[in-house]
Enzyme design. Structure first.
Site, PDB file in Angstrom:
ATOM      1  N   TYR A 161      -0.469  83.555  44.048  1.00 10.93           N
ATOM      2  CA  TYR A 161       0.202  83.993  45.038  1.00 10.93           C
ATOM      3  C   TYR A 161       0.994  85.245  43.959  1.00 10.93           C
ATOM      4  O   TYR A 161       0.824  86.155  44.332  1.00 10.93           O
ATOM      5  CB  TYR A 161       0.848  83.255  45.086  1.00 10.93           C
ATOM      6  CG  TYR A 161       2.279  83.741  45.881  1.00 10.93           C
ATOM      7  CD1 TYR A 161       2.623  83.741  47.151  1.00 10.93           C
ATOM      8  CD2 TYR A 161       3.370  84.090  45.351  1.00 10.93           C
ATOM      9  CE1 TYR A 161       3.641  85.051  47.745  1.00 10.93           C
ATOM     10  CE2 TYR A 161       4.598  84.539  45.391  1.00 10.93           C
ATOM     11  CZ  TYR A 161       4.082  85.042  46.690  1.00 10.93           C
ATOM     12  OH  TYR A 161       5.667  86.074  47.332  1.00 10.93           O
TER      13      TYR A 161
ATOM     14  N   LYS B 271       0.477  89.353  44.856  1.00  6.60           N
ATOM     15  CA  LYS B 271       1.248  89.959  45.383  1.00  6.60           C
ATOM     16  C   LYS B 271       1.241  91.048  43.595  1.00  6.60           C
ATOM     17  O   LYS B 271       1.822  91.777  43.804  1.00  6.60           O
ATOM     18  CB  LYS B 271       2.339  89.300  44.935  1.00  6.60           C
ATOM     19  CG  LYS B 271       3.175  88.878  45.991  1.00  6.60           C
ATOM     20  CD  LYS B 271       3.171  89.605  47.097  1.00  6.60           C
ATOM     21  CE  LYS B 271       3.776  88.574  48.828  1.00  6.60           C
ATOM     22  NZ  LYS B 271       4.009  89.237  49.277  1.00  6.60           N
TER      23      LYS B 271
END
Length: 345
Positions: A219, A223
């Site tokens: 994750y 990002k």
């Protein structure tokens, strides 16, 4: 603090090794350098405060006239739902894109009941990366004056998990939804904006993209990718009059964050989206990141401290982040065990 200790040690060495006249010159040079460094930090902080609390952002109507459209991905819940409601309140027609058709229908009815705008919906699973879905989205927006794109769709890990233990399907879904879904949607929408010489492309980022986040490695990496991509895209589209902004956010009460209680540092979606839409074009707490913003006041102050005072890629920050997520993982596993025990009794 590290800079000041090195500065003091350096000043001491100059005093020991140079002739008296040169000691004075050396001390003056170091003093001037240190003063300029501190002054630059103070001025940056003043800019942050002005951006967060005083200066307004670009008016939403600068991106498109009344009757133009906003496309919102991940629209059915949380931030996406709130972006849709607030943009509709501002007079934009809304294209709602999310996975669950029933939720989209309910939201579309709520929007048209409360506001005199039109809606279109598309039930689309971004994890499937289905060409037919993107063709359908293209058919929906074809001919529409799309002035705003909100890239909100996203996925995180179910709980903090070491990368070696991350399920393959979870890893694949995170990259496909967060990265590929955002890229394909944006590439589909921006040609019209480039033709009209105006528009807003707003992408939801995360502090996980600023700070390496152990146990959320995939994750965090997704990002960080969006941060680099969005900044590059901002430079490419600026000559066309298009505003590109990546929003750097800390926790917000939502299904993804699994946080339900608000606090000074954890706003609800309504307060957060209001801050975002009122500060478009302002860096907030992210003065060192072009085409990026951390507009919610407490998030902005944290972003400034982490990126301008601390070393976000240093071992100290990464280590603290790791410890925090290890503790979250332990609590999540204990909770899962308790729930498993209840079901078995």
């Amino acid at each position: 603090m590290e800079f000041l200790s090195k500065y003091t040690a350096c000043l001491s060495n100059w005093g020991l090794n140079l002739e008296p006249g040169l000691q004075t010159v050396g001390a003056a040079v170091l003093l001037t350098t240190g003063s300029l460094f501190i002054a630059s930090r103070v001025l940056t902080f003043v800019r942050v405060l002005l951006s967060l609390f005083v200066l307004p952002g670009k008016p939403l109507r600068s991106f498109g006239p009344k009757g133009s459209w906003a496309v919102v991905t991940g629209a059915s819940d949380g931030l996406g739902k709130e972006f849709s409601l607030q943009l509709a309140r501002a007079g934009f027609n809304i294209v709602l894109v999310s996975r669950t058709a029933s939720k989209l229908t309910t939201l579309a009815e709520e929007i048209t009941t409360k506001h005199s705008v039109q809606t279109k919906t598309l039930a689309m699973d971004f994890a499937a990366n289905d060409d037919a879905d993107y063709e359908e989205l293209k058919a929906i927006v074809n001919g529409l004056d799309v002035a705003v794109l909100i890239n909100n769709v996203g996925k995180s890990h179910d709980i903090p998990t070491p990368f070696a233990l991350t399920p393959e399907d979870e890893m694949t879904d995170i990259v496909t939804i967060n990265c590929l879904g955002t890229l394909r949607t944006t590439q589909l929408i921006i040609p019209g904006m480039m033709q009209r010489k105006r528009g807003l492309v707003l992408t939801m980022g995360s502090f996980g993209g600023l700070l390496p986040t152990p146990l959320l490695a995939t994750y965090s990496g997704s990002k960080a990718f969006l941060q680099q991509w969005s900044t590059s895209l901002g430079s490419e589209l600026e000559p066309y009059g298009i505003t590109v902004e990546l929003v750097q956010a800390y926790l917000i009460t939502s299904a993804m964050s699994k946080v339900r209680r608000t606090s000074a540092t954890i706003p609800d979606p309504r307060a957060f989206v209001k801050a975002v839409l009122s500060k478009i074009g302002r860096n907030g707490g992210s003065p060192g990141y072009a085409y990026s913003s951390s507009p919610y006041w407490s998030h902005g102050l944290m972003a400034w401290f982490l990126t301008c005072v601390m070393q976000p890629m240093g071992k100290l920050v990464v280590g603290q982040n790791k410890s925090m997520h290890e503790a979250i993982r332990k609590r999540a596993l204990r909770k899962a065990e308790r729930e498993k025990g209840k079901k078995s009794t």
